[in-house]
Scaffold this motif. Structure first.
Motif, mmCIF file in Angstrom:
data_model
loop_
_atom_site.group_PDB
_atom_site.id
_atom_site.type_symbol
_atom_site.label_atom_id
_atom_site.label_comp_id
_atom_site.label_asym_id
_atom_site.label_seq_id
_atom_site.Cartn_x
_atom_site.Cartn_y
_atom_site.Cartn_z
ATOM 1 N N TYR A 106 1.400 -1.354 -0.153
ATOM 2 C CA TYR A 106 -0.222 -0.048 -0.256
ATOM 3 C C TYR A 106 0.940 1.342 -0.183
ATOM 4 O O TYR A 106 1.668 1.211 0.441
ATOM 5 C CB TYR A 106 -0.877 0.189 1.025
ATOM 6 C CG TYR A 106 -1.747 -0.521 1.409
ATOM 7 C CD1 TYR A 106 -2.636 -2.426 1.718
ATOM 8 C CD2 TYR A 106 -3.073 -0.502 0.743
ATOM 9 C CE1 TYR A 106 -3.002 -3.348 2.078
ATOM 10 C CE2 TYR A 106 -4.753 -1.425 0.873
ATOM 11 C CZ TYR A 106 -4.535 -2.740 1.102
ATOM 12 O OH TYR A 106 -5.314 -3.901 1.081
ATOM 13 N N ARG A 107 0.138 2.056 -0.674
ATOM 14 C CA ARG A 107 0.956 3.449 -0.646
ATOM 15 C C ARG A 107 -0.322 4.161 0.465
ATOM 16 O O ARG A 107 -1.132 4.541 0.448
ATOM 17 C CB ARG A 107 1.112 3.887 -2.186
ATOM 18 C CG ARG A 107 1.806 5.457 -1.961
ATOM 19 C CD ARG A 107 1.110 5.911 -2.807
ATOM 20 N NE ARG A 107 1.693 7.461 -3.111
ATOM 21 C CZ ARG A 107 2.702 8.514 -3.848
ATOM 22 N NH1 ARG A 107 3.300 7.402 -4.791
ATOM 23 N NH2 ARG A 107 2.171 9.549 -3.989
ATOM 24 N N LYS A 136 -1.911 -6.460 -10.373
ATOM 25 C CA LYS A 136 -1.451 -4.969 -9.726
ATOM 26 C C LYS A 136 -2.911 -4.562 -8.824
ATOM 27 O O LYS A 136 -4.577 -4.335 -9.401
ATOM 28 C CB LYS A 136 -2.397 -4.516 -10.911
ATOM 29 C CG LYS A 136 -0.896 -4.351 -11.989
ATOM 30 C CD LYS A 136 -1.112 -3.781 -13.410
ATOM 31 C CE LYS A 136 0.391 -3.828 -14.563
ATOM 32 N NZ LYS A 136 -0.205 -3.128 -15.705
ATOM 33 N N GLY A 137 -2.967 -3.263 -8.545
ATOM 34 C CA GLY A 137 -3.641 -3.069 -7.824
ATOM 35 C C GLY A 137 -4.539 -1.166 -8.179
ATOM 36 O O GLY A 137 -4.433 -1.625 -9.359
ATOM 37 N N ASP A 138 -4.796 -0.695 -7.324
ATOM 38 C CA ASP A 138 -5.454 0.421 -7.950
ATOM 39 C C ASP A 138 -4.424 1.784 -9.100
ATOM 40 O O ASP A 138 -4.948 2.429 -9.204
ATOM 41 C CB ASP A 138 -6.439 1.089 -7.261
ATOM 42 C CG ASP A 138 -6.759 0.705 -6.352
ATOM 43 O OD1 ASP A 138 -7.332 0.045 -5.461
ATOM 44 O OD2 ASP A 138 -7.743 -0.498 -7.540
ATOM 45 N N ILE A 139 -3.184 1.965 -7.723
ATOM 46 C CA ILE A 139 -2.314 2.737 -8.363
ATOM 47 C C ILE A 139 -0.761 2.005 -8.572
ATOM 48 O O ILE A 139 0.409 2.146 -8.720
ATOM 49 C CB ILE A 139 -1.890 3.568 -7.599
ATOM 50 C CG1 ILE A 139 -1.556 2.797 -6.137
ATOM 51 C CG2 ILE A 139 -2.911 4.379 -6.948
ATOM 52 C CD1 ILE A 139 -0.718 3.918 -4.683
ATOM 53 N N ALA A 140 -0.476 0.975 -9.687
ATOM 54 C CA ALA A 140 0.595 0.766 -10.066
ATOM 55 C C ALA A 140 1.101 0.824 -10.895
ATOM 56 O O ALA A 140 2.315 -0.001 -11.146
ATOM 57 C CB ALA A 140 -0.046 -1.413 -10.880
ATOM 58 N N ALA A 199 9.733 5.895 -14.090
ATOM 59 C CA ALA A 199 8.702 6.322 -14.543
ATOM 60 C C ALA A 199 7.186 6.547 -13.129
ATOM 61 O O ALA A 199 6.527 7.039 -13.567
ATOM 62 C CB ALA A 199 7.896 4.648 -14.892
ATOM 63 N N GLN A 200 7.484 6.095 -11.829
ATOM 64 C CA GLN A 200 6.745 6.839 -10.844
ATOM 65 C C GLN A 200 7.388 8.383 -10.754
ATOM 66 O O GLN A 200 8.364 8.506 -9.648
ATOM 67 C CB GLN A 200 7.160 6.259 -9.690
ATOM 68 C CG GLN A 200 6.571 6.878 -8.377
ATOM 69 C CD GLN A 200 5.020 6.658 -8.849
ATOM 70 O OE1 GLN A 200 4.097 7.893 -8.357
ATOM 71 N NE2 GLN A 200 3.661 5.736 -9.101
ATOM 72 N N LYS A 201 6.531 9.059 -11.067
ATOM 73 C CA LYS A 201 7.126 10.826 -10.670
ATOM 74 C C LYS A 201 6.547 11.386 -9.570
ATOM 75 O O LYS A 201 7.377 11.669 -9.405
ATOM 76 C CB LYS A 201 5.671 11.639 -12.008
ATOM 77 C CG LYS A 201 6.386 10.644 -13.207
ATOM 78 C CD LYS A 201 7.665 11.039 -14.115
ATOM 79 C CE LYS A 201 7.668 10.554 -15.385
ATOM 80 N NZ LYS A 201 9.562 10.573 -15.313
#
Lengths: 115, 116
Positions: free
Chosen positions: A35-36, A57-61, A81-83
């Motif tokens: 989780y984030r 994948k979850g909601d924000i993969a 790639a995660q900005k």
């Protein structure tokens, strides 16, 4: 004692760098989750895995990757790639069973900061 | 539609008073479980209490109790005799019996601050 260990507790990432967050459990749980959590916010699911060598994948993969080569381990890689990766990351595990009373056991979290 | 709703983003409560944290849920599954977790400022998530949809009595664990009103789809957490150490984020979560992924669905949380 059984539990979940997340490391490191604090992590600093430079722009364009990949970093890997560790999550290890000795609870013999089949299911594991990442989780984030942003400041003052709730939990958002990144990835989860029910069995070894399989994950969803979850909601924000986007911008994240995982592997599940061993039952005990579920590392999360935050890619370039995660900005906006600055956040608190929580790993959890659970018994994969239809028993409704099985909740999650959580690790103590990793605070990731982009510098 | 939100499956778990916590309508109180934040609450201030005087020490030693009782606290009720609201949680409503939405499911058509007759079989489900409801959980409350506490997250202190250190970040770890601590399990507090569980209520099953078929449980006849409200769950209690020490100073924590769950006010389960099934017809209203409400599962409020009650903390009796609040203490300064109760200051934390509190999350309500639900697990549905038909979910083969065994996932918990989370509410947005309530930040509780206990005043001395």
């Amino acid at each position: 004692d059984g539990g979940i260990t997340q490391s490191p507790k604090y992590l600093f990432r430079k722009e364009g760098q990949n970093v890997t967050l560790s999550c290890e459990q000795n609870l013999n749980h089949d299911a594991m989750y990442w989780y984030r959590q942003d400041p003052g916010q709730g939990l958002r699911l990144i990835y989860y895995s029910q069995i070894v060598n399989d994950f969803q994948k979850g909601d924000i993969a986007e911008g994240y990757s995982v592997s599940r080569e061993k039952k005990e381990s579920f590392p999360l890689t935050v890619t370039s790639a995660q900005k906006n990766p600055t956040a608190f990351y929580l790993c959890a595990s659970s018994i994969a069973s239809s028993g409704l009373h099985y909740g999650y056991t959580f690790g103590s979290g990793t605070r990731l900061t982009v510098v | 539609a939100q499956k778990i709703t916590q309508t109180q983003p934040g609450m201030f409560v005087q020490e030693k008073e009782a606290v009720t944290l609201d949680c409503t849920y939405d499911t058509s599954d007759p079989s489900y479980g409801l959980f409350w977790y506490k997250q202190p400022s250190s970040g770890e998530m601590i399990f507090l209490i569980y209520q099953g949809s078929y449980d006849q009595q409200n769950a209690t664990e020490g100073r924590y109790s769950l006010n389960f009103q099934k017809a209203r789809k409400s599962a409020n957490l009650v903390i009796s005799a609040s203490q300064l150490g109760d200051s934390a984020m509190y999350f309500c979560a639900m697990r549905e019996g038909r979910d083969s992924n065994y996932q918990l669905i989370w509410g947005a949380g309530t930040k509780l601050i206990i005043k001395p």
